[in-house]
Structures are given as C-alpha cells and as structure tokens.
Write a protein that holds these residues in place. Structure first.
Motif, PDB file in Angstrom:
ATOM      1  N   GLY A 265      -3.124 -10.676  14.532  1.00 20.44           N
ATOM      2  CA  GLY A 265      -4.585 -10.591  14.468  1.00 20.44           C
ATOM      3  C   GLY A 265      -5.210 -10.324  15.827  1.00 20.44           C
ATOM      4  N   SER A 266      -4.467 -10.539  16.866  1.00 21.23           N
ATOM      5  CA  SER A 266      -5.016 -10.372  18.200  1.00 21.23           C
ATOM      6  C   SER A 266      -4.100  -9.454  18.998  1.00 21.23           C
ATOM      7  CB  SER A 266      -5.095 -11.732  18.891  1.00 21.23           C
ATOM      8  OG  SER A 266      -5.541 -11.586  20.201  1.00 21.23           O
ATOM      9  N   PRO A 267      -4.537  -8.346  19.493  1.00 21.34           N
ATOM     10  CA  PRO A 267      -5.893  -7.828  19.495  1.00 21.34           C
ATOM     11  C   PRO A 267      -6.340  -7.338  18.113  1.00 21.34           C
ATOM     12  CG  PRO A 267      -4.375  -6.186  20.302  1.00 21.34           C
ATOM     13  CD  PRO A 267      -3.572  -7.430  20.106  1.00 21.34           C
ATOM     14  N   VAL A 268      -7.636  -6.951  18.045  1.00 21.05           N
ATOM     15  CA  VAL A 268      -8.129  -6.321  16.819  1.00 21.05           C
ATOM     16  C   VAL A 268      -7.335  -5.035  16.596  1.00 21.05           C
ATOM     17  CG1 VAL A 268     -10.119  -5.191  15.755  1.00 21.05           C
ATOM     18  CG2 VAL A 268     -10.447  -7.285  17.067  1.00 21.05           C
ATOM     19  N   ARG A 269      -6.838  -4.868  15.387  1.00 21.58           N
ATOM     20  CA  ARG A 269      -6.057  -3.672  15.043  1.00 21.58           C
ATOM     21  C   ARG A 269      -6.935  -2.738  14.216  1.00 21.58           C
ATOM     22  NH1 ARG A 269      -0.565  -3.931  13.960  1.00 21.58           N
ATOM     23  NH2 ARG A 269      -1.048  -2.860  12.008  1.00 21.58           N
ATOM     24  N   ILE A 270      -6.918  -1.476  14.567  1.00 20.88           N
ATOM     25  CA  ILE A 270      -7.673  -0.489  13.799  1.00 20.88           C
ATOM     26  C   ILE A 270      -6.747   0.659  13.445  1.00 20.88           C
ATOM     27  CG2 ILE A 270      -9.637   1.086  13.759  1.00 20.88           C
ATOM     28  CD1 ILE A 270     -10.924  -0.595  15.947  1.00 20.88           C
ATOM     29  N   CYS A 271      -6.635   0.909  12.161  1.00 21.72           N
ATOM     30  CA  CYS A 271      -5.838   2.026  11.679  1.00 21.72           C
ATOM     31  C   CYS A 271      -6.811   3.013  11.036  1.00 21.72           C
ATOM     32  CB  CYS A 271      -4.827   1.486  10.682  1.00 21.72           C
ATOM     33  SG  CYS A 271      -3.758   2.754  10.056  1.00 21.72           S
ATOM     34  N   THR A 272      -6.978   4.182  11.665  1.00 19.65           N
ATOM     35  CA  THR A 272      -7.932   5.158  11.132  1.00 19.65           C
ATOM     36  C   THR A 272      -7.234   6.153  10.211  1.00 19.65           C
ATOM     37  OG1 THR A 272      -7.665   6.522  13.104  1.00 19.65           O
ATOM     38  CG2 THR A 272      -9.553   5.016  13.073  1.00 19.65           C
ATOM     39  N   GLY A 273      -8.043   6.802   9.396  1.00 15.88           N
ATOM     40  CA  GLY A 273      -7.556   7.782   8.428  1.00 15.88           C
ATOM     41  C   GLY A 273      -8.684   8.041   7.452  1.00 15.88           C
ATOM     42  N   PRO A 274      -8.403   8.520   6.238  1.00 16.86           N
ATOM     43  CA  PRO A 274      -9.468   8.729   5.254  1.00 16.86           C
ATOM     44  C   PRO A 274     -10.334   7.478   5.080  1.00 16.86           C
ATOM     45  CG  PRO A 274      -7.418   9.689   4.485  1.00 16.86           C
ATOM     46  CD  PRO A 274      -7.084   8.966   5.760  1.00 16.86           C
ATOM     47  N   VAL A 275      -9.696   6.318   5.125  1.00 15.88           N
ATOM     48  CA  VAL A 275     -10.418   5.040   5.189  1.00 15.88           C
ATOM     49  C   VAL A 275      -9.916   4.312   6.433  1.00 15.88           C
ATOM     50  CG1 VAL A 275     -10.798   2.815   4.059  1.00 15.88           C
ATOM     51  CG2 VAL A 275     -10.708   4.919   2.695  1.00 15.88           C
ATOM     52  N   ASP A 276     -10.833   3.765   7.221  1.00 18.70           N
ATOM     53  CA  ASP A 276     -10.422   3.016   8.416  1.00 18.70           C
ATOM     54  C   ASP A 276     -10.227   1.550   8.043  1.00 18.70           C
ATOM     55  OD1 ASP A 276     -10.893   5.378   9.884  1.00 18.70           O
ATOM     56  OD2 ASP A 276     -13.007   4.832  10.162  1.00 18.70           O
ATOM     57  N   ARG A 277      -9.158   0.958   8.559  1.00 25.83           N
ATOM     58  CA  ARG A 277      -8.909  -0.461   8.314  1.00 25.83           C
ATOM     59  C   ARG A 277      -8.943  -1.200   9.644  1.00 25.83           C
ATOM     60  NH1 ARG A 277      -6.520   1.614   3.740  1.00 25.83           N
ATOM     61  NH2 ARG A 277      -6.899   0.200   1.996  1.00 25.83           N
TER      62      ARG A 277
END
Ligand SMILES: Nc1ncnc2c1ncn2[C@@H]1O[C@H](COP(=O)(O)OP(=O)(O)OP(=O)(O)O)[C@@H](O)[C@H]1O
Ligand SMILES: Cc1ncsc1CCO
Ligand SMILES: [Mg+2]
Length: 245
Positions: free
Chosen positions: A137-149
């Motif tokens: 959970g740390s750091p904030v994880r961002i997975c981009t694509g058609p929908v970003d998570r």
C-alpha cells in the motif's frame, strides 16, 4: 475515515494548482520532454527539466515536487536520479517514480526496485510495468490504462476517464506523472492528489477527442483542453469509482 477522491475535490485542487503554480522538476526521458513540460505548464504548474549532475541539487531544492522517469536510462542518468532523490527526501519533497520499460530489462527493474525502497510517494506505470512490483500500500500505486487503478494502505479507486487516443500518443503516461506531481505539491493526501490529476487529464482527453481527427491532432487538442478544462467539466464528466470490494 480516509477521504475518497471526488470531482469537487479535483476541481478545487485544479484551481489551487492554477493559482499557486507549483514547480515540478522532471528527470524525464528524452523522448517526451517537450510534451511533458507543455502538459505541466498548461495545467498551471512550472516545469524544469535539467538532468545535469552539476545543477540537480539546486533545481530539486527549488522544486515543490519531483518526477523520476526511467524511459531513457544510462549510467549518468542513474547517478543524477540518486542525487535528486536524496535531495528530495532530505527536504521532504514528494516524488513520483515512473518505471518506464522496467519490464524490458532486469537491470532497469533492479534499479526501479532500488528507487521504490527510497520512498517515492507514488509509483505510476502501465499494466506491464506495475505487475512487476509487489502489492504494497505504500507508496501509492497507480496502474494506468483504459481504466486507471489507484491504491494505498486503506483505499482503492478506479478512474474511468480518458480516451483510446491517449494510448496512441507517446508520452501521455509520462505527462500524467508530471501533472500528478503538480497536484501533490498542493495536496498532501497523495491518493486524493493523484486521482484528481488523473480525472483532470482523463476528462481533458475526452473533451479533446471531440475536436480531433486522429492521434496527431488529438495530442495538440489535449494540451488545449488541459489548459481550458474547468470545474463544470470535471463535475459533469468525472468517473471515479470506489474499488474497495
Ligand atoms: N484505452 C484507453 N482509454 C482511455 N484512456 C486510456 C486508454 N489507454 C490509456 N489511457 C490513458 O492514457 C494515459 C497513459 O496511460 P498508459 O497506461 O497508456 O501509459 P504509458 O504506457 O505509461 O504511456 P507512455 O509510456 O507513452 O507515457 C492514462 O491517463 C490512461 O488513463
Ligand atoms: C517510447 C519511449 N522509449 C523510451 S521513453 C519512451 C516514451 C515514454 O514511454
Ligand atoms: Mg509509461
């Protein structure tokens, strides 16, 4: 109770970025430096881009946030990244890691992991890149694509904005890293800052696609839209979903 991002928070933070004009230093790959700098500028921030070892300490000291992008990595770039991160950490400035193409090279993945251990506020990458990092959970994880998570220790959200032409223009992901850094400079809640930035880029892309004929004109229209997007557009078009369940 941790706050969840919202369209109204995104609108408020966008106004703050435009008013406060945060400085974002980018150790950006050489392919998309201009596009990224333009993206930060039109959204309201002030980019700086040098990767000179002689100057990096002064530039990071002046910046409100730092972006570390691994797209064009060589020995000199590794050295300057290590120094920049040390300066940012010592001064308590937030930094974003974009581990571009870490899925292509074990050496780059090892370096990305070394950097993750140094405490970026955010790691952002595409699905192939992010699948190589552990689910912490740390750091904030961002997975981009058609929908970003986006996820941190207590929250998990999806942003369903954007347009498929974003994937056809090289550097939209890198540019979002710069915009996220500008939002982190005005908002200490990293997940709220990053989600708000992605709503701004995603809604801007949707507005731009209405004006564009294809990926080329879309790239230009995207910068136009980022400079003009307003609270009304965000309130009307933001698609933020709680992804907790
Ligand atoms: N099919 C799609 N529909 C809507 N938005 C998309 C789509 N593909 C990508 N995006 C958006 O484009 C931006 C870049 O995401 P992407 O995952 O393509 O980054 P990337 O691969 O790191 O890009 P680059 O390395 O070229 O900078 C994100 O804001 C994402 O939401
Ligand atoms: C294509 C490419 N190669 C290195 S960086 C880059 C652009 C962003 O990913
Ligand atoms: Mg990328």
């Amino acid at each position: 109770m941790l706050e969840l991002p919202s369209s109204s928070r995104a609108a408020t933070l966008l106004a703050q970025v435009r008013e406060r004009r945060p400085r974002v230093h980018c150790l950006m790959n050489t392919v998309v430096q201009k596009f990224t700098a333009d993206g930060i500028t039109v959204v309201g921030g002030i980019p700086s881009m040098t990767s000179s070892i002689e100057e990096i300490e002064s530039f990071v000291a002046k910046a409100d946030a730092l972006v570390v992008n691994l797209g064009t990595l060589d020995r000199a770039r590794r050295e300057v990244i290590r120094l920049a991160v040390d300066v940012a950490n010592a001064a308590g400035k937030p930094w974003v890691l974009d581990p571009v193409h870490c899925d292509y090279s074990p050496s780059r993945l090892a370096f990305a992991n070394e950097l993750v251990a140094l405490g970026p506020a955010i790691v952002r990458g595409n699905t192939a890149e992010m699948s190589l990092f552990e689910e912490t959970g740390s750091p904030v994880r961002i997975c981009t694509g058609p929908v970003d998570r986006l996820a941190d220790d207590g929250r998990s959200v999806r942003i369903a904005n954007g347009h498929r032409w974003m994937a056809a223009v090289t550097g939209t992901g890198c540019l979002t890293g710069g915009v996220i850094a500008a939002f982190m400079a005005v908002e200490p809640d990293t997940l709220v800052a990053a989600a708000s930035a992605l709503v701004v880029t995603g809604v801007s892309a949707e507005l731009a696609a209405r004006e564009a004929k294809g990926p080329g004109s879309f790239g230009v229209a995207f910068l136009d839209a980022l400079s003009e997007v307003g609270a009304g557009d965000l309130l009307q078009h933001a698609r933020i979903e709680d992804d907790q369940n």
